[in-house]
Design a protein around this motif. Structure first.
Motif, PDB file in Angstrom:
ATOM      1  N   ASN A   8       0.149 -10.612  -0.207  1.00  0.00           N
ATOM      2  CA  ASN A   8       1.000 -11.961  -0.840  1.00  0.00           C
ATOM      3  C   ASN A   8       1.596 -11.493  -2.088  1.00  0.00           C
ATOM      4  OD1 ASN A   8       1.992 -14.420  -1.433  1.00  0.00           O
ATOM      5  ND2 ASN A   8      -0.092 -15.047  -1.564  1.00  0.00           N
ATOM      6  N   THR A  17       4.641 -19.275   1.121  1.00  0.00           N
ATOM      7  CA  THR A  17       4.530 -17.789   1.692  1.00  0.00           C
ATOM      8  C   THR A  17       3.058 -17.634   2.063  1.00  0.00           C
ATOM      9  OG1 THR A  17       6.063 -17.245  -0.115  1.00  0.00           O
ATOM     10  CG2 THR A  17       4.628 -15.502   0.862  1.00  0.00           C
ATOM     11  N   LEU A  21       1.435 -16.420   5.496  1.00  0.00           N
ATOM     12  CA  LEU A  21       0.789 -15.255   5.692  1.00  0.00           C
ATOM     13  C   LEU A  21      -0.745 -15.709   6.149  1.00  0.00           C
ATOM     14  CD1 LEU A  21       1.679 -13.525   2.351  1.00  0.00           C
ATOM     15  CD2 LEU A  21       2.331 -13.099   4.733  1.00  0.00           C
ATOM     16  N   GLY A  86       4.527 -10.660   2.510  1.00  0.00           N
ATOM     17  CA  GLY A  86       5.348 -11.729   2.203  1.00  0.00           C
ATOM     18  C   GLY A  86       5.614 -12.240   0.645  1.00  0.00           C
ATOM     19  N   VAL A 129       7.804 -10.889   5.107  1.00  0.00           N
ATOM     20  CA  VAL A 129       8.203 -12.261   5.330  1.00  0.00           C
ATOM     21  C   VAL A 129       8.984 -12.747   3.987  1.00  0.00           C
ATOM     22  CG1 VAL A 129       6.830 -14.596   5.418  1.00  0.00           C
ATOM     23  CG2 VAL A 129       6.210 -12.457   6.887  1.00  0.00           C
ATOM     24  N   THR A 131      10.385 -16.402   2.054  1.00  0.00           N
ATOM     25  CA  THR A 131      10.386 -17.749   2.155  1.00  0.00           C
ATOM     26  C   THR A 131      11.746 -18.196   1.132  1.00  0.00           C
ATOM     27  OG1 THR A 131       8.708 -18.159   0.443  1.00  0.00           O
ATOM     28  CG2 THR A 131       8.248 -18.432   2.661  1.00  0.00           C
TER      29      THR A 131
END
Length: 210
Positions: A8, A17, A21, A86, A129, A131
């Protein structure tokens, strides 16, 4: 049992996020695999690449020699069967914390040799990932650029973008009037669309990490 590292690179717990995750982590566990989780904003002090070129020495090939808070993350990724990272979109890129990991992760595998530019012999699947409070197209270019680099040095990479996210619970309580955003739209999308995106990432993680 596979070991999948989840990183993360966002600062906010239980927000966009982090929520996505955690859905990916649930998918991995539901498939009988192990999750190794790191929060970059909660590690011991670390930096990006310091250009020491220690990783270019034969005895340290593929290993960053800088020892700090990122060392356990790099070690875990090296021994993993897959990787998910992410990050929120900060000013049309990912966070500085992501960039620090990215520099250290990629540069340790770069040989500067035309014949074999990558010394990583353990390539693994990756999901990147992002956001963003803006439209998806605001993140596409830089995410695809990261995808290309990850595919060269880490493994086959999927990009997942969750756009138009809810930044705060109540826009009316901000000191400044954020006229860029339609608060009602943001809340409605968070309640109706964001859960579908969580499910979509769950399904992607299940597919890649069976």
């Amino acid at each position: 049992m596979k070991k999948i590292v989840i990183v993360n690179a966002g600062p906010r717990k239980n927000w966009n996020t982090d929520t996505l995750l955690n859905e990916a982590a649930k998918a991995i566990k539901d498939n009988g695999n192990e999750v190794i989780w790191f929060d970059l904003f909660r590690l011991e002090k670390y930096t990006g690449c310091i250009s020491c070129f220690g990783c270019k020495k034969e005895k340290f090939k593929g290993h960053c020699v800088c020892r700090d808070g990122l060392t356990p993350v790099l070690d875990a990724i090296r021994e993993s069967d897959g990787l998910i990272i992410g990050s929120p979109n900060y000013l049309s890129n990912l966070t500085a914390s992501f960039r620090a990991l990215y520099e250290r992760l990629i540069f340790q595998n770069l040989t500067y040799q035309r014949e074999t530019p990558n010394c990583n012999t353990h390539m693994v699947p990756v999901i990147l990932v992002a956001t963003s409070n803006g439209p998806k197209e605001y993140s596409l270019d830089f995410m695809n650029a990261y995808k290309n680099t990850f595919e060269r040095f880490i493994g086959p990479t999927e990009v997942f973008i969750a756009p138009d996210t809810l930044q705060i619970k109540d826009y009316s309580k901000t000191d400044w009037k954020w006229t860029y955003f339609d608060a009602e739209h943001k809340l409605k999308r968070h309640e109706e669309v964001f859960p579908l995106e969580c499910k979509e990432l769950y399904n992607l993680a299940s597919k890649l990490f069976k």
